[in-house]
Design an enzyme around this catalytic site. Structure first.
Site, PDB file in Angstrom:
ATOM      1  N   ARG A  12     -14.137  -3.338  -7.916  1.00 37.83           N
ATOM      2  CA  ARG A  12     -14.379  -2.927  -6.542  1.00 37.83           C
ATOM      3  C   ARG A  12     -15.751  -2.307  -6.350  1.00 37.83           C
ATOM      4  NH1 ARG A  12     -10.053   0.966  -3.827  1.00 37.83           N
ATOM      5  NH2 ARG A  12      -8.733  -0.802  -4.421  1.00 37.83           N
ATOM      6  N   HIS A  59      -9.430 -12.885  -2.241  1.00 40.11           N
ATOM      7  CA  HIS A  59      -9.523 -11.421  -2.145  1.00 40.11           C
ATOM      8  C   HIS A  59      -8.388 -10.890  -1.276  1.00 40.11           C
ATOM      9  CE1 HIS A  59     -12.020  -7.884  -2.936  1.00 40.11           C
ATOM     10  NE2 HIS A  59     -11.860  -7.505  -1.682  1.00 40.11           N
ATOM     11  N   TYR A  78     -15.877 -13.341  17.386  1.00 43.00           N
ATOM     12  CA  TYR A  78     -17.019 -13.640  18.249  1.00 43.00           C
ATOM     13  C   TYR A  78     -18.275 -14.038  17.478  1.00 43.00           C
ATOM     14  CZ  TYR A  78     -14.155 -11.167  21.691  1.00 43.00           C
ATOM     15  OH  TYR A  78     -13.133 -10.770  22.506  1.00 43.00           O
TER      16      TYR A  78
END
Length: 738
Positions: free
Chosen positions: A33, A79, A123
């Site tokens: 991570r 993931h 968007y």
């Protein structure tokens, strides 16, 4: 669950169970991570993003795709985490003010330097950049290892080929368990130059590498002000930091007016929060030299800073802002990364470059072997084509008439199984392309390439020359132009004027009030009538000290220590103030002897209640620490009783025995620290009061509301350390001069 384990309970100590599980969590955080890989400079989420976009064929020349589609693929295949975290990682890779060399090209609202968030992923659209393409180069040529994804249905790369020096070029930041990483971005062209230098001289020192790569290069520009020796030590140890200041210039106006225009701000400083911070300090009157701040930015940063008066020097104004605001910030360096064997380590600059070059060498060898195997396969097929070229009719006949044409072809033309399969898989329309010249031309070209590839694999020197050539091409491609030109410049550490702390305080007259029980506060202006002051029940006024907010007060305590209080920092308002013991480190047994504003060049007489004392300069009474500074050394049972201005030529001392002695001031030594000398001798008791005065003006004392002056002091004149005589008639029974 197996039958033999069902219902089985195993006793385990809670501490052991917790430590085992927490260790697993810590390792997961560190390895999967928070820490980047030294080879490609990517964390797992970034690597999976880039690879997923590669699988979607979102190359720099392809069209854009919705970020929601990319995030969906990353979560579903590689993931299994929240979509918000994946999208945030994608956005950061696309922000040109966050990433020095963006790996993703965004279309839509991807946030701005003010700190505004990007639009929702439904968007926005994205695709890979040329930088990401360089990172992926060779991934389909067995350049790196692959491993199964979390569900075992797909495979993902363990590391990217890393043709671009991403770790240093784009930097990294992350917090794991018990460790963290913080690497600033650098200029890719300079990193490549340093890597080439390391190839040519494997024993190159950090100082030699820094000649090619002098320091960080932040996406938002700015001026790096750090000592070269400090930067060298940071890169050698892998730990350190860099100070970066905003870039500014002075714009002159009419009638001598001017403003400062800030055009670049430090990396990772949000412009909106910076302006908010400056405005807050203005409101709190902690920036007395600044009159106003305006944001006139468009796509280009433009902060306008107006001085309060045009008499202020621009350098002094900016020095106050650099010290008090985020216009100067420090970016830490902590090159803690995962090495090739997946071990977290803090590496030096040389070790980082060496690890990346070794990875590039391994990638080159694997790609060369993969290409050599492909050449061998194609040459084998071409050899088969050449064998059957003049006997196409026989080939067709065998295929038409034989039930099992492959073994017949192999026996007839002495072909291998691969060659026979290639001939059988040819389409009829391809027969017209089977021209001998074309076949032999391709065969010759591939034979030469095979020879060169074999030579490359056989010579380490050739491999490093190839890598150096690739780095030189990378340097030319990404080391110049609008993207590659250096943005951060290096400035002189002393280029900005040093200013006193008082420059941060608005100058105004105040009165410092100290109560009998040790509560201190300040009020604006002068106190007209001390009787109007209010204190806690049972408390009363002890001292009033008129001064200004920029003054520093000396507090002299009964423990013989001098403390420094900044008048501008004292509590203000109509309240009771604050206990002085919270501002300086005094014990409950210590009390305040004197509180005053030391004047430069002035000397002060300090004395203990035993009658010992000496002179000390005002400069020696300054103490920056809360613990103060020991001035008068005390013996058991003694207390520091006086600290008065030594303005005059004679000293008058009177003891508890009401004996008065006057002697020249020059008989008292000037010290920095010590126990002092005897001012007056006593059989019992100690020093009651002391006063420094001019003999020509006479000795004065207060008697009720009247002030009396005695000029005939011949009977009391003597030498230091004598006993003295009873004071003149009319001397106060209190035994004090005031």
């Amino acid at each position: 669950m197996p039958d033999d384990l069902s219902g089985k309970i195993e006793d385990t100590k809670l501490a052991d169970a917790l430590s085992e599980r927490y260790l697993a969590y810590a390792l997961s955080t560190i390895m999967s991570r928070s820490l980047p890989d030294v080879r490609d400079g990517l964390k797992p989420v970034h690597r999976r993003l880039i690879y997923a976009m590669h699988q979607l064929r979102l190359d720099p020349t392809a069209g854009f795709k919705k970020c929601a589609r990319v995030v969906g693929d990353v979560i579903g295949k590689y993931h299994p985490h929240g979509d918000a975290s994946v999208y945030d990682a994608l956005v950061r890779l696309a922000q040109d003010f966050a990433a020095r060399f963006p790996l993703i090209e965004g279309q839509g609202n991807f946030g701005n330097i003010d700190g505004d968030n990007a639009a929702a992923m439904r968007y926005t659209e994205s695709r890979l950049t040329e930088v990401a393409k360089a990172l992926l180069a060779g991934i389909d040529e067995d350049a790196v290892d692959f491993r199964p994804t979390y569900d075992g249905e797909e495979s993902e790369p363990v590391v990217l080929p890393g043709g671009f020096p991403n770790l240093l070029a784009n930097g990294a930041a992350g917090i794991a368990v018990g460790m963290a990483t913080s690497i600033p971005p650098h200029n890719a062209g300079e990193v490549c130059a340093a890597a080439i230098a390391l190839i040519h001289n494997p024993e190159a020192s950090t100082a030699e590498l820094l000649r090619h790569m002098p320091g960080p290069d932040f996406p938002t520009g700015g001026i790096i002000v750090e000592e070269p020796a400090s930067m060298l030590a940071a890169y050698e140890q892998g730990r350190g930091g860099f100070r970066i200041r905003a870039k500014w210039e002075v714009e002159r106006g009419k009638h001598g007016n001017w403003v400062v225009v800030v055009t670049e701000i430090p990396y990772q400083v949000q412009k909106a929060k910076l302006i908010e911070q400056i405005a807050q300090l203005l409101e709190e009157k902690k920036l007395p030299l600044l009159g106003d701040v305006r944001d006139e930015s468009t796509e280009v940063v433009r902060l306008v800073l107006e001085p309060k008066t045009r008499a202020v020097e621009p350098e002094v104004l900016m020095a106050t802002l650099f010290r008090a605001t985020a216009l100067e910030s420090r970016f830490p360096l902590n090159m803690n990364v995962l090495t090739a064997d997946r071990t977290p380590r803090v590496l030096s600059l040389r070790e980082v470059l060496r690890s990346w070059l070794d990875h590039r060498h391994e990638v080159l060898v694997r790609r060369a072997k993969h290409r050599l195997a492909a050449i061998e396969r194609r040459l084998e097929i071409l050899d088969g084509f050449i064998k059957v070229f003049l006997n196409l009719d026989e080939v067709i006949r065998i295929i038409r008439t034989e039930d099992e044409p492959r073994p017949v072809l192999m026996k007839t033309f002495d072909l291998t199984e691969v060659q026979a399969e290639a001939i059988l898989n040819m389409r009829l329309r391809s027969l017209r392309k089977l021209e001998e010249m074309e076949i032999r031309r391709e065969h010759k070209s591939l034979s030469k390439e095979r020879k060169d590839t074999q030579a490359l694999l056989a010579s380490e020197k050739l491999r490093w020359e190839r890598i150096a050539g690739e780095l030189e091409s990378m340097r030319e491609k990404f080391g110049g132009g609008a993207l590659g030109t250096r943005r951060s410049v290096f400035g002189d550490v002393t280029a900005v004027a040093e200013v006193a702390p008082e420059a941060f305080i608005e100058r105004e007259a105040i009165t410092v009030i100290l109560s009998d029980k040790g509560w201190i506060r300040a009020v604006r202006g002068q106190v007209a009538d001390p009787a109007d002051l209010r204190f806690k029940e049972g408390d009363r006024l002890r001292l009033l000290v008129p001064c200004e907010t920029i003054d520093r007060l000396c507090l002299f305590s009964t423990n013989g220590r001098a403390y420094t209080l900044r008048a501008g920092d004292l509590p203000r308002g109509r309240g009771d103030g604050q206990p002085v013991r919270l501002l300086v480190e005094m014990t409950n047994e210590d009390d305040v002897t004197a509180l005053f504003v030391p004047r430069e060049g002035q000397r002060y007489l300090v004395a203990a209640n035993s009658g010992r004392g000496f002179l000390v300069k005002a400069e020696e009474l300054s103490a920056e620490k809360r613990t103060g500074k020991q001035i008068l050394n005390l013996r058991p049972g003694e207390e520091a009783a006086f600290c008065i201005a030594a303005e005059g030529d004679h000293v008058a001392v009177i003891g508890d025995n009401r004996k008065l002695l006057v002697f020249p001031l020059e008989q008292i030594p000037e010290l920095v620290r010590g126990a002092g000398v005897i001012l007056q001798k006593y059989k019992e008791g100690g020093l009651k009061d002391v006063k420094v005065f001019r003999l020509a003006d006479g000795l004065t004392w207060k008697l009720g509301e009247k002030v009396r002056t005695e000029t005939a002091l011949k009977d009391w004149l003597g030498e230091r350390a004598q006993v003295g005589r009873l004071p003149p008639n009319g001397f106060p029974r209190s035994g004090r001069f005031s």
